[in-house]
Design an enzyme around this catalytic site. Structure first.
Site, PDB file in Angstrom:
ATOM      1  N   SER A  30      -4.088  -7.119  -5.569  1.00 23.11           N
ATOM      2  CA  SER A  30      -3.166  -5.798  -5.531  1.00 23.11           C
ATOM      3  C   SER A  30      -2.651  -4.964  -6.716  1.00 23.11           C
ATOM      4  CB  SER A  30      -1.999  -6.149  -4.727  1.00 23.11           C
ATOM      5  OG  SER A  30      -1.104  -4.976  -4.594  1.00 23.11           O
ATOM      6  N   HIS A  72      -7.095  -3.999  -3.721  1.00 18.76           N
ATOM      7  CA  HIS A  72      -5.844  -3.629  -2.810  1.00 18.76           C
ATOM      8  C   HIS A  72      -5.225  -2.784  -3.287  1.00 18.76           C
ATOM      9  CE1 HIS A  72      -3.524  -4.714   0.820  1.00 18.76           C
ATOM     10  NE2 HIS A  72      -2.303  -4.461   0.102  1.00 18.76           N
ATOM     11  N   ASP A 106      -1.770  -0.210  -2.458  1.00 21.72           N
ATOM     12  CA  ASP A 106      -0.456  -0.114  -1.892  1.00 21.72           C
ATOM     13  C   ASP A 106       0.217   1.300  -1.864  1.00 21.72           C
ATOM     14  OD1 ASP A 106      -0.053  -2.671  -0.712  1.00 21.72           O
ATOM     15  OD2 ASP A 106      -0.014  -3.368  -2.808  1.00 21.72           O
ATOM     16  N   MET A 158       3.074   3.704  -0.915  1.00 25.22           N
ATOM     17  CA  MET A 158       4.451   3.663  -0.354  1.00 25.22           C
ATOM     18  C   MET A 158       5.229   4.943  -0.327  1.00 25.22           C
ATOM     19  SD  MET A 158       6.018   0.177  -2.044  1.00 25.22           S
ATOM     20  CE  MET A 158       4.867  -1.191  -2.336  1.00 25.22           C
ATOM     21  N   HIS A 181      -3.619   0.296   1.671  1.00 26.40           N
ATOM     22  CA  HIS A 181      -2.735  -0.236   2.569  1.00 26.40           C
ATOM     23  C   HIS A 181      -1.753   0.762   2.635  1.00 26.40           C
ATOM     24  CE1 HIS A 181       0.783  -3.519   3.238  1.00 26.40           C
ATOM     25  NE2 HIS A 181       0.670  -2.707   4.290  1.00 26.40           N
ATOM     26  N   MET A 199       1.721   2.293   3.604  1.00 28.32           N
ATOM     27  CA  MET A 199       3.182   1.875   4.142  1.00 28.32           C
ATOM     28  C   MET A 199       3.724   3.152   4.248  1.00 28.32           C
ATOM     29  SD  MET A 199       3.702  -1.483   1.751  1.00 28.32           S
ATOM     30  CE  MET A 199       2.225  -0.983   0.740  1.00 28.32           C
ATOM     31  N   MET A 242       1.794  -8.857   7.075  1.00 25.74           N
ATOM     32  CA  MET A 242       2.744  -9.094   5.773  1.00 25.74           C
ATOM     33  C   MET A 242       3.671 -10.463   5.853  1.00 25.74           C
ATOM     34  SD  MET A 242       2.598  -6.089   4.243  1.00 25.74           S
ATOM     35  CE  MET A 242       3.752  -6.805   2.943  1.00 25.74           C
ATOM     36  N   ASP A 273      -0.811 -10.442   3.327  1.00 26.15           N
ATOM     37  CA  ASP A 273      -0.204  -9.691   2.036  1.00 26.15           C
ATOM     38  C   ASP A 273       1.352 -10.110   1.799  1.00 26.15           C
ATOM     39  OD1 ASP A 273       0.223  -7.883   0.058  1.00 26.15           O
ATOM     40  OD2 ASP A 273       0.044  -6.315   1.456  1.00 26.15           O
TER      41      ASP A 273
HETATM   42  C1  DX5 Z   1       3.923  -5.478  -0.955  1.00 24.72           C
HETATM   43  C2  DX5 Z   1       2.387  -5.162  -0.874  1.00 24.72           C
HETATM   44  C3  DX5 Z   1       1.725  -6.225  -1.712  1.00 24.72           C
HETATM   45  C4  DX5 Z   1       2.031  -6.381  -2.886  1.00 24.72           C
HETATM   46  C5  DX5 Z   1       1.811  -7.817  -2.948  1.00 24.72           C
HETATM   47  O1  DX5 Z   1       4.702  -4.274  -0.100  1.00 24.72           O
HETATM   48  O2  DX5 Z   1       1.946  -4.513   0.231  1.00 24.72           O
HETATM   49  O3  DX5 Z   1       0.546  -5.713  -1.488  1.00 24.72           O
HETATM   50  O4  DX5 Z   1       1.437  -6.046  -3.937  1.00 24.72           O
HETATM   51  O5  DX5 Z   1       2.443  -8.418  -4.066  1.00 24.72           O
HETATM   52  P1  DX5 Z   1       2.696  -9.825  -4.450  1.00 24.72           P
HETATM   53  O6  DX5 Z   1       1.368 -10.641  -4.456  1.00 24.72           O
HETATM   54  O7  DX5 Z   1       3.105  -9.833  -5.687  1.00 24.72           O
HETATM   55  O8  DX5 Z   1       3.528 -10.422  -3.296  1.00 24.72           O
HETATM   56 ZN    ZN Z   2      -0.156  -4.521   0.581  1.00 26.96          ZN
END
Ligand code: DX5
Ligand code: ZN
Length: 217
Positions: free
Chosen positions: A7, A31, A33, A35, A64, A66, A139, A177
């Site tokens: 990620s 990956h 993310d 948000m 991903h 969010m 998650m 994840d």
């Molecule tokens: C959190 C993200 C993850 C995050 C994971 O909301 O969806 O993808 O990057 O990070 P680590 O591996 O550091 O927990």
């Molecule tokens: Zn993620």
């Protein structure tokens, strides 16, 4: 074989190209993310960063979302180069929609559709979607921040989803994840996870290539 998805939330943004190139030859997916500060209490990055990453990524982009109302953006992410796009069941709940709608949009855009849930959503809520989705995203921390501690109960949730898939004879990929590292990868794979997202344990490691290799053992 399990797919490892570093990620880039945990990458060094001042050296993003370097970090993408570090994992290019060793990971299976990248990956990404997204948000929105509404579905989750944090903001990350969006299209301009994805455009830049897509130029140097040699592995499929796993986006991903969010965000609330992911249906508004799935097509743009697909056009920006995503190969897999996941969205949250909680987003569908909030919009009063059936997640099926998001799955159809993603499919129509030619990307793999993933349905994600946070740790407080009963895993059974995913069961009706087994025939529809390409993959699920479980998650193992609450979505919104990298670097959180893995929630051990996630292993049982993955096993329950896998058991239901086997019961009905339709087996799809399960991505996990949050807080994933070599310390829990074996248990996650044994439970049924086929895709491991790892931010901190890869990009904050002294040797990211070795960290990826360790998770496959
Ligand atoms: C959190 C993200 C993850 C995050 C994971 O909301 O969806 O993808 O990057 O990070 P680590 O591996 O550091 O927990
Ligand atoms: Zn993620």
């Amino acid at each position: 074989m399990v797919k490892i998805a570093p990620s880039i939330l945990a990458a060094d943004f001042l050296s993003l190209e370097r970090d993408v190139r570090v994992v290019n030859d060793h990971a299976d997916l990248l990956h990404f993310d997204v948000m929105d500060g509404s579905l989750v209490p944090n903001l990350s990055f969006g299209f301009p960063v994805l455009d830049a990453v897509a130029k140097v990524a040699a592995i499929p982009l796993d986006v991903h979302l969010m965000i609330i109302n992911p249906d508004k953006y799935i097509e743009r992410f697909a056009k920006a180069g995503a190969s897999l796009i996941s969205f949250h069941l909680e987003a569908a709940d909030e919009a009063g929609k059936d997640a099926e709608e998001y799955i159809s949009i993603a499919r129509a855009c030619g990307v793999k559709a993933g349905l994600a849930i946070n740790p407080d959503v009963p895993v059974e809520r995913l069961f009706p979607y087994i025939p529809e989705v390409d993959f699920f995203l479980i998650m193992s921390v609450f979505a919104g921040f990298g670097g959180q501690k893995f929630i051990p109960g996630s292993i049982g949730r993955i096993a329950a989803l896998k058991a239901e898939m086997e019961r009905i004879g339709i087996v799809k990929d399960i991505e996990v994840d949050g807080g994933v590292s070599a310390a829990n990868s074996r248990a996650l794979i044994d439970a049924g996870a086929t895709m491991l997202v790892a931010g901190s344990s890869v990009f904050k490691a002294d040797d990211p290539v070795e960290a990826i290799a360790q998770m496959r053992l």
